[in-house]
Scaffold this active site. Sequence first.
Site, PDB file in Angstrom:
ATOM      1  CG  HIS A  23      50.304  -3.151  16.455  1.00  0.00           C
ATOM      2  ND1 HIS A  23      49.759  -4.043  17.731  1.00  0.00           N
ATOM      3  CD2 HIS A  23      49.788  -1.901  16.482  1.00  0.00           C
ATOM      4  CE1 HIS A  23      49.167  -3.120  18.284  1.00  0.00           C
ATOM      5  NE2 HIS A  23      49.131  -1.999  17.573  1.00  0.00           N
TER       6      HIS A  23
ATOM      7  CG  ASN B  99      61.706  -2.120  -0.179  1.00  0.00           C
ATOM      8  OD1 ASN B  99      61.151  -1.981  -1.141  1.00  0.00           O
ATOM      9  ND2 ASN B  99      61.659  -1.400   0.564  1.00  0.00           N
ATOM     10  CE  LYS B 100      65.482   0.875   2.365  1.00  0.00           C
ATOM     11  NZ  LYS B 100      66.279   1.509   3.367  1.00  0.00           N
TER      12      LYS B 100
ATOM     13  N   GLY C 292      37.779   1.766  -5.058  1.00  0.00           N
ATOM     14  CA  GLY C 292      38.986   2.633  -4.001  1.00  0.00           C
ATOM     15  C   GLY C 292      39.138   1.724  -2.835  1.00  0.00           C
ATOM     16  CB  ILE C 293      41.999   1.209  -0.660  1.00  0.00           C
ATOM     17  CG1 ILE C 293      42.898   2.441  -0.445  1.00  0.00           C
ATOM     18  CG2 ILE C 293      42.871   0.180  -1.687  1.00  0.00           C
ATOM     19  CD1 ILE C 293      44.064   2.417   0.212  1.00  0.00           C
ATOM     20  CB  THR C 294      37.902   1.608   2.846  1.00  0.00           C
ATOM     21  OG1 THR C 294      38.069   0.227   3.074  1.00  0.00           O
ATOM     22  CG2 THR C 294      36.737   1.940   1.807  1.00  0.00           C
TER      23      THR C 294
ATOM     24  CE  LYS D   6      59.567  -2.638  10.117  1.00  0.00           C
ATOM     25  NZ  LYS D   6      60.566  -2.306  10.044  1.00  0.00           N
TER      26      LYS D   6
HETATM   27  P1  GDP Z   1      60.801   1.090   8.378  1.00  0.00           P
HETATM   28  O1  GDP Z   1      61.454   1.482   9.651  1.00  0.00           O
HETATM   29  O2  GDP Z   1      60.923  -0.421   7.882  1.00  0.00           O
HETATM   30  O3  GDP Z   1      59.272   1.418   8.448  1.00  0.00           O
HETATM   31  O4  GDP Z   1      61.310   1.691   7.075  1.00  0.00           O
HETATM   32  P2  GDP Z   1      60.573   3.148   6.386  1.00  0.00           P
HETATM   33  O5  GDP Z   1      59.631   2.866   5.424  1.00  0.00           O
HETATM   34  O6  GDP Z   1      60.547   4.118   7.247  1.00  0.00           O
HETATM   35  O7  GDP Z   1      61.881   3.455   5.313  1.00  0.00           O
HETATM   36  C1  GDP Z   1      63.109   3.819   5.884  1.00  0.00           C
HETATM   37  C2  GDP Z   1      64.163   4.819   4.895  1.00  0.00           C
HETATM   38  O8  GDP Z   1      64.417   4.021   3.650  1.00  0.00           O
HETATM   39  C3  GDP Z   1      63.230   5.979   4.544  1.00  0.00           C
HETATM   40  O9  GDP Z   1      64.196   7.133   4.504  1.00  0.00           O
HETATM   41  C4  GDP Z   1      62.712   5.340   3.324  1.00  0.00           C
HETATM   42  O10 GDP Z   1      62.393   6.854   2.625  1.00  0.00           O
HETATM   43  C5  GDP Z   1      63.889   4.687   2.472  1.00  0.00           C
HETATM   44  N1  GDP Z   1      63.290   3.631   1.610  1.00  0.00           N
HETATM   45  C6  GDP Z   1      62.094   2.726   2.061  1.00  0.00           C
HETATM   46  N2  GDP Z   1      61.835   1.913   0.818  1.00  0.00           N
HETATM   47  C7  GDP Z   1      62.982   2.484  -0.015  1.00  0.00           C
HETATM   48  C8  GDP Z   1      63.385   1.960  -1.413  1.00  0.00           C
HETATM   49  O11 GDP Z   1      62.523   1.070  -1.824  1.00  0.00           O
HETATM   50  N3  GDP Z   1      64.141   2.698  -1.958  1.00  0.00           N
HETATM   51  C9  GDP Z   1      64.705   3.439  -1.393  1.00  0.00           C
HETATM   52  N4  GDP Z   1      65.806   4.020  -2.112  1.00  0.00           N
HETATM   53  N5  GDP Z   1      64.558   3.862  -0.254  1.00  0.00           N
HETATM   54  C10 GDP Z   1      63.620   3.207   0.609  1.00  0.00           C
END
Ligand code: GDP
Length: 363
Positions: free
Chosen positions: A91, A141-142, A48-50, A29
Site C-alpha cells: 500500500h 513462497n511457492k 476468530g479473526i476480525t 502477497k
Molecule cells: P501478488 O501479486 O504478490 O499479490 O501475487 P498473488 O497472490 O496474486 O499470486 C500470483 C499468482 O501466483 C496467482 O496465480 C496465485 O494463485 C499464485 N500463487 C501465489 N502463491 C502461490 C504458491 O504458494 N504456490 C503456487 N503454486 N502458486 C501461488
Amino acid sequence: RKAEAEKNRSVSNLRAAVICVLGHVDTGKTKILDKLRRTSVQAGEAGGITQQIGATNVPIENIKEQTKIVRGISQTEFRIPGLLIIDTPGHASFSNLRSRGSSLCDMAILVVDIMHGLEEQTIESLNLLKAKKTPFVVALNKIDRLYDWSTMSRKDVRDIISSQGPNTQNEFQTRTKQVILQFAEQGMNAALFYENPDPKTYVSLVPTSAITGEGMGNLLALLVTNCQSMLAKRLMFSEELQATVLEVKAITGLGTTIDCILVNGRLREGDTVVMATSDGGSIVTQIRSLLMPQPMKELRVKNDYIEHKEVVAAQGVKIAAKDLEKVIAGKILSVESGGVVCSGQPIISGLNILVARSPDEVE
Ligand code: GDP
C-alpha cells in the site's frame, strides 16, 4: 502528558503488532493474506479473526491454534495480543512514508518467489525496509512448485522439507542458496529460519506455500517470536496516539470518510482532530463516528458497519466527520492530549493529527 503516557507504558501491556506484506508482483502477497484469513476463519471459534478497516486482526488465540504444528512452540509464551495485518499489499501508505516519520509497520513480510529469487520490486521493497529500519522476515513462497513436491499440510515445514525426495530437497537447497547469495549481493545476511545463527543480523527465510498452507504456521510463529524479542519496547501500549490515514473515501450515506490504522493510543467518538490537507493547510473536525465492519462470519460484507464509542490500538477504523475531503492519505497522525488548543500547534510538518481532550477525559 507525553511524559505521563511514556511512564505508564509497560511490557505487560503490549498492543498488537502491525504487519505489512511487501514484495514483487505475483510472488503471492495477496494469496498469503487470503490463506492467513481463510485458515483463521476455519480455525473458527478459537478467537476468530476480525476483518477490520484496511486490515485483518488475527488475535493471539487464533495464532496459537494455527501454530500448534510448529515444533517447540509450546515453550513460547505469547505476550502480544495478536497481529494486525495490513490488507493492501504494498500500500502507498507504506511507501509514502519513505522519507517521513516512523514507519506504520512494526514488522514486514517480504515475499520472494522461490522459483524466481529476488526481483526488481523485491529489491525496491528491501531498500525501503532498510531505510525505515523495519525488521522483516522473508516468506520464500511457492515451495509447492518445486520439482516433485509432495504436499503434507498440518506439519512443521522443517519436517515437510526433510520428508521430500532427494531431488526435491536438492532443488530446494540450490534455490535457497541462490536466494541467500542474492541477499548477500544486497549487503544482507540471510538464512533459513531454522539455521539462522543470529536473528538480529540475519534475516530469516520461511519456506511457504500460500496454496497448500505449508509453512504458514511457521511464518506466524516467527512473526510473533521476533516481535516479542525485538520489539517489546516499541509494542508497549501508549496513550499517545499514533495513527496513519490509509485512504480517503466517499461512502454513500456517510459522506467522505477516512480509513485509518490506529497504531497506538485510543480514539473516541467526539474527539476533535486536526489533520493535514492536500493544499498544505489543515482542518479541525470532530469525530462523528468510529466505524468498524460487522464481526465476520464470512469474509467481508460491504458497507456494513458498527459504531464504536472508543477504539483502542492497534486496530483499523473508519472515521466519519465533516470536512475530510482534502485529507491526505499516507500521513502519520499523532495526538496531543490534555486539552491542547489545536490551531497554531505543530501542524507545520503537515504530518500530524492532533486530538484535543481535556485532561480528565484522558483517564
Ligand atoms: P501478488 O501479486 O504478490 O499479490 O501475487 P498473488 O497472490 O496474486 O499470486 C500470483 C499468482 O501466483 C496467482 O496465480 C496465485 O494463485 C499464485 N500463487 C501465489 N502463491 C502461490 C504458491 O504458494 N504456490 C503456487 N503454486 N502458486 C501461488
